[in-house]
Structures are given as C-alpha cells and as structure tokens.
Write a protein that holds these residues in place. Sequence first.
Motif, PDB file in Angstrom:
ATOM      1  N   PHE A 172      11.763   3.093  -9.813  1.00 33.59           N
ATOM      2  CA  PHE A 172      10.856   4.166  -9.411  1.00 33.59           C
ATOM      3  C   PHE A 172       9.395   3.905  -9.815  1.00 33.59           C
ATOM      4  O   PHE A 172       8.479   4.318  -9.110  1.00 33.59           O
ATOM      5  N   ALA A 173       9.191   3.207 -10.939  1.00 31.71           N
ATOM      6  CA  ALA A 173       7.818   2.872 -11.342  1.00 31.71           C
ATOM      7  C   ALA A 173       7.215   1.890 -10.336  1.00 31.71           C
ATOM      8  O   ALA A 173       6.040   1.992  -9.959  1.00 31.71           O
ATOM      9  N   TRP A 174       8.048   0.938  -9.873  1.00 28.66           N
ATOM     10  CA  TRP A 174       7.570  -0.017  -8.863  1.00 28.66           C
ATOM     11  C   TRP A 174       7.277   0.705  -7.549  1.00 28.66           C
ATOM     12  O   TRP A 174       6.260   0.453  -6.900  1.00 28.66           O
ATOM     13  N   TYR A 175       8.156   1.638  -7.159  1.00 28.09           N
ATOM     14  CA  TYR A 175       7.892   2.429  -5.945  1.00 28.09           C
ATOM     15  C   TYR A 175       6.520   3.105  -6.032  1.00 28.09           C
ATOM     16  O   TYR A 175       5.742   3.107  -5.076  1.00 28.09           O
ATOM     17  N   LYS A 176       6.260   3.704  -7.174  1.00 29.40           N
ATOM     18  CA  LYS A 176       5.001   4.455  -7.371  1.00 29.40           C
ATOM     19  C   LYS A 176       3.800   3.518  -7.235  1.00 29.40           C
ATOM     20  O   LYS A 176       2.811   3.832  -6.569  1.00 29.40           O
ATOM     21  N   GLU A 177       3.940   2.366  -7.859  1.00 30.33           N
ATOM     22  CA  GLU A 177       2.868   1.358  -7.785  1.00 30.33           C
ATOM     23  C   GLU A 177       2.618   0.954  -6.324  1.00 30.33           C
ATOM     24  O   GLU A 177       1.472   0.836  -5.877  1.00 30.33           O
ATOM     25  N   MET A 178       3.698   0.768  -5.561  1.00 35.56           N
ATOM     26  CA  MET A 178       3.551   0.384  -4.150  1.00 35.56           C
ATOM     27  C   MET A 178       2.942   1.522  -3.328  1.00 35.56           C
ATOM     28  O   MET A 178       2.083   1.288  -2.478  1.00 35.56           O
ATOM     29  N   ARG A 179       3.374   2.764  -3.586  1.00 39.84           N
ATOM     30  CA  ARG A 179       2.785   3.897  -2.848  1.00 39.84           C
ATOM     31  C   ARG A 179       1.287   3.971  -3.099  1.00 39.84           C
ATOM     32  O   ARG A 179       0.510   4.248  -2.190  1.00 39.84           O
ATOM     33  N   GLU A 180       0.892   3.708  -4.352  1.00 44.95           N
ATOM     34  CA  GLU A 180      -0.524   3.866  -4.703  1.00 44.95           C
ATOM     35  C   GLU A 180      -1.370   2.670  -4.286  1.00 44.95           C
ATOM     36  O   GLU A 180      -2.515   2.825  -3.873  1.00 44.95           O
ATOM     37  N   ASN A 181      -0.798   1.448  -4.379  1.00 40.23           N
ATOM     38  CA  ASN A 181      -1.630   0.252  -4.180  1.00 40.23           C
ATOM     39  C   ASN A 181      -1.338  -0.528  -2.904  1.00 40.23           C
ATOM     40  O   ASN A 181      -2.226  -1.177  -2.358  1.00 40.23           O
ATOM     41  N   SER A 182      -0.084  -0.513  -2.437  1.00 41.59           N
ATOM     42  CA  SER A 182       0.264  -1.273  -1.222  1.00 41.59           C
ATOM     43  C   SER A 182       1.244  -0.469  -0.371  1.00 41.59           C
ATOM     44  O   SER A 182       2.375  -0.900  -0.162  1.00 41.59           O
ATOM     45  N   PRO A 183       0.831   0.703   0.118  1.00 45.32           N
ATOM     46  CA  PRO A 183       1.801   1.562   0.824  1.00 45.32           C
ATOM     47  C   PRO A 183       2.377   0.913   2.085  1.00 45.32           C
ATOM     48  O   PRO A 183       3.489   1.242   2.491  1.00 45.32           O
ATOM     49  N   VAL A 184       1.607  -0.013   2.672  1.00 48.30           N
ATOM     50  CA  VAL A 184       2.136  -0.820   3.787  1.00 48.30           C
ATOM     51  C   VAL A 184       2.004  -2.270   3.336  1.00 48.30           C
ATOM     52  O   VAL A 184       0.902  -2.779   3.175  1.00 48.30           O
ATOM     53  N   PHE A 185       3.142  -2.908   3.097  1.00 45.11           N
ATOM     54  CA  PHE A 185       3.128  -4.218   2.448  1.00 45.11           C
ATOM     55  C   PHE A 185       3.840  -5.240   3.327  1.00 45.11           C
ATOM     56  O   PHE A 185       4.938  -4.992   3.818  1.00 45.11           O
TER      57      PHE A 185
END
Length: 406
Positions: A23-36
Amino acid sequence: MNQNILLNEISKLKSKQSQWEPFAWYKEMRENSPVFYDAEQDVWNVFLYEHAKRVLFDHELFSNKKERSLIPTPSKSFDNRSNVNMVDPPEHRKRRALQSQAFTPRSLKEWEPRIQAIVDELIADMEGESTLDIMEKLAIPLPVTVIAELLGVPSKDRRLIKSWSDILFLPYNKEAFVDIDQQKRQAMKEFRDYLFPIVQEKRKHPVDDIISDLTKAELEGEQLTDEEVVMSAIGLLGAGNETTTKLISNVFYCILFDKPGIYQELRSDVSLVPNMIEEVLRFRFTAHMDRRVAQDTNVFGHEMKEGQVIVAWIGSANRDESEFAHAEEFDIHRPNIQHHLSFGSGPHFCLGAPLARMEARIALTAFVKRFADIRPVAGFEVTEHLADSVLGQSLENLPIMVDHNK
C-alpha cells in the motif's frame, strides 16, 4: 515476448512482506507516477480510481480481447465460446448470459439455506477448540464445497478440485516459467479428464445444477459442446474458489490486525457484517485487471499505442483519497463503501460477486454469533503464513485463538 505479464517485475516489490502490504508503494505511485509505463514488458499501469474505472468500463478504448494477460492460465486453454473473459460486448453479453442464470438473486436465494447448512457444519467442527486455523476450518473448505455443489460436482472430490485450481492460479515468474507452465498444463488436463464424464452424464440425465443448465443452454441456436461446458465449469470452479477464500481469510486478518476491537462491534450488531465485508474488499484486496489498448489514445495524458497492455491496479484505486476520504483507515461506516473496484466494474463485473458476498456474510454472521472473541496467536508472523497467488500474496494459514460463548 512473454504472453504472461509478471506484476512483480513491474512493481519491483520482491519480499513477501512488501507484496502482502504494497500500500505504501501504491501511494507513492498515485502521487508520483499515476500513469506509469513499464518499457521492459511494454505495459501501461494506472493507479488512480478514475483511471482504473475508465479502463474497466470503456471497452472501445480498452478491450478484453487480448493475447497477453495477467491471468496465469496456459494461453490456449480457454480459446472457445465458453470464455467470457477474452471478449467484448456484444459477444460478451451472449456468452455471459449462459452462465449468469446461475447467479441471479432468485437462484442465490434458493441456495442460501444450503450454504447456511455448510457453514453451520464447518462451525460445529470448531466446537471445543481454543486455537484453530481459520483457513483450514472455514476459508478454504467453504467456497470449494459451495461451488462444487452449485455446479453438481461430487463434494467428496473437493480436495482434488482445490489442488487443481490452486495450480491454475499460481502466478508465473521469470525463474520458473517453464516448470510452472508444465504444472498448469498437467492440472488443466487432469481437470478436463475428470469433468468430461460428469458433463456427458448430466447431458443425458440433467438435474438441478449449473453443469446441467450449461448442457441445455443455447448460444445463437446452438448448444454448447461438451468441451465448452467443461471449460465453463473449470472457469467457475477456479474463480468461485480462489477469490472467496481470499475474501474470508482477509476478513479475519482485518478483524485481528487492521481494526482490533471491531469483532465486538460486529457481535453487538450483526447487521454491520455486510459493511465489514465491503470494507475488507476495499481495504485489503490487492487485485489487478488488464486490458489491451484497442486504439491509439492519450486519454490519460500519455501516448498509448494500439496493442499495448494496460493494467489497472485495483488495490491502489481502492485507496485513492479523491474517491475515499481517509482511505488508509479501515472504516466500516464510510458512506460510499460499495464504490470499491475489487469485483471489477462495467460489463465484466465479476459474475460470482453476489455469491462471494453471500458466502462471506453467512460465514461471518454465524461465526460472531458462535464465538465470544478471537485473538491472534502469540508470535504470529504473517510472512511465515503466505503463499504466492494470482491475487498477490495470500494467506495459506491463519491460526487464531477463540473464546467460546459462556
């Protein structure tokens, strides 16, 4: 290029603990790379709620007709009209209609007393025990027994069915790809050989179960072949098994570790049980769904090319603060509790969702009425009790201590 998409290669989450709690990684992706974009596998990834929902809903942009997938089954296995997954509307509607009769509210209402009886039997078996493995006693046997009965497969064979579907749901990994593929082909062959005579018998002498219904069902004026009925049954047996086991085990994990104290709240008001189940589905379901980009698009602000794969990270979407206030908190009283995407959305919304919800509701209600309290076993380390599955890390055992009603 590998036809199976390896999620852990995208997330780079390697430890069991980080895969169990991504979940911490999910949060990081939502905030920094929401489309990766993952160049290595040529896969787009979306992490926000609105994006994930669009991917699931918009079959004109994001198609389910695909050559590559997260679903770890031998690729040619489901290449026939029984497959409801790899098609789009309008073809999808016709195929799905064949199977959906079994999951209508009316059908489920008829099955409820039988499910209740199975639950009561499983709970009676816990009598007198102070420590038990909730996986072995409830989360594993309940779904496989129910789906075997619904389909009309002898329940004495449920261990066989469970072992085959476990293998079919094993995720691929780079290191052991060939070996895992071989295991899956073998399991698929044994499963088919087992079901074929059952299907042939039910075609001659239909009874009141789903396999009999499938032998009688027509698609565009033609009946399904024995092979198509077998493959439908395998799909339903596998799917009706894995996800519901994970749901029930996660319910107990959340009670013990995510929201200690909630057990007494449920005991004082069992009408909260359905809410509990929805919040578990939102909070702790590390699901993912993939589609093929059907036409060039920049709908999410990036140039996506026709034929590429896009993965909607559902577990991340379910914790998107823009949809769920205080998303990282476990709260069974949230107003939009059913907005989670764990069963999908749009035309491919999970066919078995009402059945999974019903099983979990009946099981948890009966359990909280029967036991005064539950506690974790001393020294419980979750990483020692996990197994890799297509749904991420899943609990293989969950030992708990129970207090019986006085």
